[in-house]
Design a protein around this motif. Structure first.
Motif, PDB file in Angstrom:
ATOM      1  N   ARG A 185      11.342   2.251   6.039  1.00 41.74           N
ATOM      2  CA  ARG A 185      11.997   3.158   6.929  1.00 41.74           C
ATOM      3  C   ARG A 185      10.929   3.127   8.266  1.00 41.74           C
ATOM      4  O   ARG A 185      11.683   3.085   9.306  1.00 41.74           O
ATOM      5  N   ALA A 186       9.833   3.181   8.105  1.00 42.37           N
ATOM      6  CA  ALA A 186       8.988   3.448   9.188  1.00 42.37           C
ATOM      7  C   ALA A 186       8.936   2.094   9.729  1.00 42.37           C
ATOM      8  O   ALA A 186       9.000   2.152  11.231  1.00 42.37           O
ATOM      9  N   MET A 187       8.861   0.978   9.311  1.00 42.51           N
ATOM     10  CA  MET A 187       8.548   0.032   9.948  1.00 42.51           C
ATOM     11  C   MET A 187      10.205  -0.566  10.710  1.00 42.51           C
ATOM     12  O   MET A 187      10.027  -0.947  12.000  1.00 42.51           O
ATOM     13  N   GLU A 188      11.146  -0.098  10.304  1.00 42.90           N
ATOM     14  CA  GLU A 188      12.539  -0.118  11.056  1.00 42.90           C
ATOM     15  C   GLU A 188      12.570   0.389  12.158  1.00 42.90           C
ATOM     16  O   GLU A 188      13.157   0.123  13.026  1.00 42.90           O
ATOM     17  N   SER A 189      12.086   1.735  12.071  1.00 44.97           N
ATOM     18  CA  SER A 189      12.003   2.671  13.332  1.00 44.97           C
ATOM     19  C   SER A 189      11.338   2.211  14.133  1.00 44.97           C
ATOM     20  O   SER A 189      11.591   2.081  15.397  1.00 44.97           O
ATOM     21  N   LEU A 190       9.937   1.833  14.206  1.00 44.63           N
ATOM     22  CA  LEU A 190       9.087   1.275  15.162  1.00 44.63           C
ATOM     23  C   LEU A 190       9.758  -0.092  15.765  1.00 44.63           C
ATOM     24  O   LEU A 190       9.562  -0.337  17.126  1.00 44.63           O
ATOM     25  N   ASN A 191      10.267  -0.889  15.018  1.00 39.67           N
ATOM     26  CA  ASN A 191      10.709  -2.202  15.492  1.00 39.67           C
ATOM     27  C   ASN A 191      11.891  -1.971  16.289  1.00 39.67           C
ATOM     28  O   ASN A 191      12.141  -2.574  17.442  1.00 39.67           O
ATOM     29  N   ALA A 192      12.584  -1.083  15.909  1.00 42.89           N
ATOM     30  CA  ALA A 192      13.786  -0.816  16.908  1.00 42.89           C
ATOM     31  C   ALA A 192      13.562  -0.350  18.245  1.00 42.89           C
ATOM     32  O   ALA A 192      14.087  -0.733  19.158  1.00 42.89           O
ATOM     33  N   SER A 193      12.830   0.643  18.267  1.00 38.63           N
ATOM     34  CA  SER A 193      12.300   1.061  19.589  1.00 38.63           C
ATOM     35  C   SER A 193      11.372   0.431  20.317  1.00 38.63           C
ATOM     36  O   SER A 193      11.722  -0.160  21.547  1.00 38.63           O
ATOM     37  N   ASN A 194      10.554  -0.431  19.564  1.00 35.86           N
ATOM     38  CA  ASN A 194       9.812  -1.576  20.544  1.00 35.86           C
ATOM     39  C   ASN A 194      10.544  -2.761  20.973  1.00 35.86           C
ATOM     40  O   ASN A 194      10.331  -3.088  21.903  1.00 35.86           O
ATOM     41  N   ASP A 195      11.536  -2.928  20.112  1.00 31.96           N
ATOM     42  CA  ASP A 195      12.476  -4.063  20.357  1.00 31.96           C
ATOM     43  C   ASP A 195      13.344  -3.496  21.785  1.00 31.96           C
ATOM     44  O   ASP A 195      13.789  -4.151  22.579  1.00 31.96           O
ATOM     45  N   GLU A 196      13.706  -2.321  21.605  1.00 31.89           N
ATOM     46  CA  GLU A 196      14.619  -1.695  22.589  1.00 31.89           C
ATOM     47  C   GLU A 196      13.873  -1.919  24.291  1.00 31.89           C
ATOM     48  O   GLU A 196      14.210  -2.247  25.111  1.00 31.89           O
ATOM     49  N   ILE A 197      12.437  -1.477  23.961  1.00 32.22           N
ATOM     50  CA  ILE A 197      11.768  -1.719  25.016  1.00 32.22           C
ATOM     51  C   ILE A 197      11.573  -3.347  25.428  1.00 32.22           C
ATOM     52  O   ILE A 197      11.473  -3.402  27.023  1.00 32.22           O
ATOM     53  N   GLU A 198      11.286  -3.919  24.726  1.00 31.33           N
ATOM     54  CA  GLU A 198      11.666  -5.379  24.977  1.00 31.33           C
ATOM     55  C   GLU A 198      12.815  -5.886  25.767  1.00 31.33           C
ATOM     56  O   GLU A 198      12.394  -6.802  26.705  1.00 31.33           O
TER      57      GLU A 198
ATOM     58  N   GLN B 191       0.797  -1.129  -0.094  1.00 27.55           N
ATOM     59  CA  GLN B 191      -0.055   0.077  -0.070  1.00 27.55           C
ATOM     60  C   GLN B 191       0.854   1.391  -0.007  1.00 27.55           C
ATOM     61  O   GLN B 191       0.201   2.220  -0.181  1.00 27.55           O
ATOM     62  N   PHE B 192       2.196   0.986   0.344  1.00 30.35           N
ATOM     63  CA  PHE B 192       3.155   2.449   0.263  1.00 30.35           C
ATOM     64  C   PHE B 192       4.296   2.279  -0.582  1.00 30.35           C
ATOM     65  O   PHE B 192       4.411   1.339  -1.160  1.00 30.35           O
ATOM     66  N   THR B 193       4.899   3.184  -0.729  1.00 23.61           N
ATOM     67  CA  THR B 193       6.240   3.333  -1.484  1.00 23.61           C
ATOM     68  C   THR B 193       7.121   2.428  -0.516  1.00 23.61           C
ATOM     69  O   THR B 193       7.134   2.564   0.500  1.00 23.61           O
TER      70      THR B 193
END
Length: 391
Positions: free
Chosen positions: A369-382, A361-363
């Motif tokens: 880029r957005a997914m990498e950013s979200l996963n990195a922050s969430n995995d840091e919280i994990e 649905q996106f470029t």
């Protein structure tokens, strides 16, 4: 002479028109009696979630071990969310190290209750709460999300329209009210994410802000700041992590949530006005929670972190503000910020998170880029959650 309008009539008219339009919008997205469903995931996405190679998943499929994925005409293997969970249990049974594929609590571990807070709207608090809860669920944790914000955006993201679906209650207020409270188990709703349950919110939550002063005056013996912690104890053994989306105000609800929390996540948009607002919020929080602590409240936490949200790397003033915060708070600022992205905001238009929408649905670069950013922050919280359990 200009004719004046009665504000109560005007607001009522606008609310009625907006409600009708929102109901029509909801019906166009999700027909009556339809429930939201989560998409299927590619074998590459599943391999990344499980921490294995795609070739290993292919071998499991060919050997007839574990769930059988759907195979498209082009040969792509697609796994449902239930398939992913079944794979986790299958792989965990043969794992040499316990918790490799089911990383949740073990004997002696306490429930991790994360209060996501900010004083100022627009900091990405609800977006952070939703993506964190969903990411943890996809990674095998048993998650309870609590929408403590009367605006109920977290509920809407998960398919609940409070003004239509919760006409007879059904929020945390029902469990924490001072008279005739309900068991929390009667309020918890299943979501379309396996391993993710939800306590929805709506305007009923404001009743707790009105009831608490009366209870304090009547000295009924009930401490308001213990009420959320008390009801969470009813389901404590059913979950690994609880994510609490707090309201953007420092009222009785937020203070009770902070008293129940084992960890605090403060979302910050790196702009001067937002950081100034956060400063006032921290001062007020410190003063009020000191009073709660003196009254017997537990104000010890496993961790507290600041999460930079809606970050634009090319914005000079934002970079200065991030550097300022890192210099001021050091390791209390998470290493990975969440980038501002049209992919995240566009997904929200259809009441979805980035974990729900298809990459097509996106470029690709925008999505990745957005997914990498979200996963990195969430995995840091994990990692902080695991460290709190001594792992």
């Amino acid at each position: 002479m200009q004719r004046k309008e009665r504000i109560d009539k005007l607001v009522g008219e606008h609310a009625s028109r907006l409600s009708e339009r929102l109901q029509a919008h909801r019906a166009s997205l999700f027909p009556p009696n339809a429930a939201k469903a989560l998409r299927k995931f590619t074998s590459g996405e599943v391999a990344d979630l499980l921490g294995v190679k795609d070739a290993y998943l292919r071998k499991l499929h060919l050997d007839g071990r574990g769930p059988s994925p759907e195979v498209s005409t082009g040969g792509r293997r697609l796994y449902s969310p239930s398939d992913i969970l079944a794979l986790r249990h299958h792989l965990e049974a043969g794992a040499k190290t316990p918790g490799t594929y089911l990383p949740g609590r073990r004997e002696g571990d306490h429930l991790q209750s994360i209060a996501v807070i900010n004083f100022k709207g627009g900091s990405g608090k609800t977006t952070t709460s939703a993506h964190l809860a969903q990411r943890l669920a996809l990674k095998g944790y048993r998650v309870l999300a609590i929408d403590l914000d009367p605006q109920a955006s977290l509920s809407a993201l998960h398919g609940f329209q409070p003004e239509f679906d919760l006409l007879d209650g059904g929020t945390l207020y029902d469990a924490i009210r001072y008279e005739d409270p309900k068991p929390l188990t009667d309020i918890i709703q299943k979501t379309y994410f396996p391993n993710l349950d939800l306590v929805p919110g709506n305007l009923d939550l404001m009743e707790f802000e009105h009831d608490t002063p009366r209870a304090l005056m009547n000295r009924d013996g009930t401490l308001f700041f213990t009420r959320i912690d008390t009801v969470l104890a009813q389901v404590e053994g059913d979950y690994d992590v609880c994510v609490i989306d707090c309201p953007p105000q420092l009222g009785f609800l937020t203070m009770s949530a902070l008293s129940a929390a084992t960890a605090v996540l403060v979302t910050v948009h790196p702009q001067m006005l937002d950081v100034m607002s956060m400063c006032q919020f921290l001062l007020m929080t410190s003063n009020l929670l000191e009073v709660v602590a003196d009254a017997g409240g537990d104000m010890t936490y496993d961790w507290m972190r600041y999460l930079i949200t809606r970050y634009e790397p090319g914005d000079g003033p934002q970079n200065q503000m991030v550097s300022f915060m890192r210099g001021m708070f050091g390791d209390h600022v998470l290493n990975h910020p969440v980038l501002k992205s049209t992919a995240i905001s566009d997904a929200g238009i259809t009441k979805q998170t980035l974990y729900e929408v298809e990459r097509s649905q996106f470029t690709r670069t925008t999505y990745d880029r957005a997914m990498e950013s979200l996963n990195a922050s969430n995995d840091e919280i994990e990692a902080l959650i695991q460290a709190a359990w001594g792992r």
